[in-house]
Design a protein around this motif. Structure first.
Motif, PDB file in Angstrom:
ATOM      1  N   UNK A 140       3.227  -8.889 -55.324  1.00 16.15           N
ATOM      2  CA  UNK A 140       3.496 -10.248 -55.908  1.00 16.15           C
ATOM      3  C   UNK A 140       4.914 -10.240 -55.774  1.00 16.15           C
ATOM      4  N   UNK A 141       5.616  -9.189 -55.715  1.00  6.90           N
ATOM      5  CA  UNK A 141       6.997  -8.991 -56.204  1.00  6.90           C
ATOM      6  C   UNK A 141       7.208  -9.270 -54.340  1.00  6.90           C
ATOM      7  N   UNK A 142       6.735  -9.546 -53.458  1.00  8.57           N
ATOM      8  CA  UNK A 142       6.816  -9.278 -52.470  1.00  8.57           C
ATOM      9  C   UNK A 142       6.933 -10.828 -52.243  1.00  8.57           C
ATOM     10  N   UNK A 143       5.724 -11.274 -52.216  1.00  7.17           N
ATOM     11  CA  UNK A 143       5.594 -12.904 -52.575  1.00  7.17           C
ATOM     12  C   UNK A 143       5.216 -13.692 -51.255  1.00  7.17           C
ATOM     13  N   UNK A 144       4.902 -13.241 -50.019  1.00  5.72           N
ATOM     14  CA  UNK A 144       4.001 -13.341 -48.743  1.00  5.72           C
ATOM     15  C   UNK A 144       5.349 -14.986 -48.291  1.00  5.72           C
ATOM     16  N   UNK A 145       6.895 -15.325 -48.414  1.00  9.15           N
ATOM     17  CA  UNK A 145       7.228 -15.892 -47.996  1.00  9.15           C
ATOM     18  C   UNK A 145       8.074 -15.693 -46.703  1.00  9.15           C
ATOM     19  N   UNK A 146       8.063 -14.256 -46.406  1.00 13.95           N
ATOM     20  CA  UNK A 146       8.987 -13.869 -45.699  1.00 13.95           C
ATOM     21  C   UNK A 146       8.260 -12.034 -44.473  1.00 13.95           C
ATOM     22  N   UNK A 147       9.159 -11.806 -44.122  1.00 13.70           N
ATOM     23  CA  UNK A 147       8.658 -10.532 -43.539  1.00 13.70           C
ATOM     24  C   UNK A 147       8.865  -9.195 -44.588  1.00 13.70           C
TER      25      UNK A 147
END
Length: 201
Positions: free
Chosen positions: A26-33
């Motif tokens: 969730x903290x990474x977010x999945x929107x970038x590498x």
């Protein structure tokens, strides 16, 4: 990844690996590498898909062979040691860039490898590289963890190097492989070099 926080994602008493993984994703977010910082065996055996790797330097944390291992590099009867990142000092290692599309699978792989017992505290750390600073996921160790060895005398390191072996081999070979790869990268770890000298005596 400017929105990612630097503090530990979980308190020391929360040792359930599954929600820790979910929170990290969730903290990474999945929107970038995704970036991952390796300071031990991840440097020489990452075992995950990455699109780029850079030598990196982290301030405020250091590599320490002060984490008990009763499976990978030792047994319950003869515990071995693996590296943890402890607060204080600084650490040279490797930052791995994982493509956005590969990141969910890589994070699950990392959890299976690094977090089977949820010993580490995942943190997002600023890693300085030759091409700028990136925020990377790193697996740190709390000094309050029961897996933290505290200060060990030279004779204890000598005994562990001579005796401890787990499913992935000996503590000594693990430490030596890390030292050798750091040297290949042009990084000198004086503390690790001193510890390995005990194995020769």
């Amino acid at each position: 990844m400017s929105a990612l926080p630097f503090p530990s994602l979980f308190c020391a008493h929360d040792r359930d690996a599954t929600p820790m993984l979910e929170h990290t994703m969730s903290q990474w977010g999945g929107s970038e590498d995704l970036w991952v910082f390796g300071y031990g065996s991840l440097i020489w055996r990452p075992d995950f898909a990455f699109s780029e790797r850079r030598t990196a330097h982290v301030h405020g944390w250091h590599r320490a062979l002060k984490m008990w291992s009763t499976i990978n590099r030792g047994t319950p009867q003869c515990p071995g040691l693996v590296f943890g990142m402890l607060s204080g000092g600084s650490c040279h290692g490797m930052a791995f860039r994982v493509a956005q599309t590969d990141a969910p699978a890589v994070l699950k792989q990392l959890w299976q490898r690094e977090m089977p017992n949820a010993v580490y505290d995942p943190r997002w750390l600023p890693c300085k590289t030759a091409h700028g600073t990136v925020k990377a996921l790193a697996f740190t160790l709390s000094r309050q963890s029961p897996h933290h060895t505290g200060e060990l005398p030279p004779e204890e390191y000598r005994r562990i190097f001579a005796q401890a072996q787990g499913i992935y081999g000996t503590t000594r070979d693990y430490a030596q492989a890390t030292f050798d790869e750091l040297q290949r990268m042009g990084i000198r770890d004086k503390a690790l070099q001193k510890l390995l000298s005990y194995a020769a005596n």
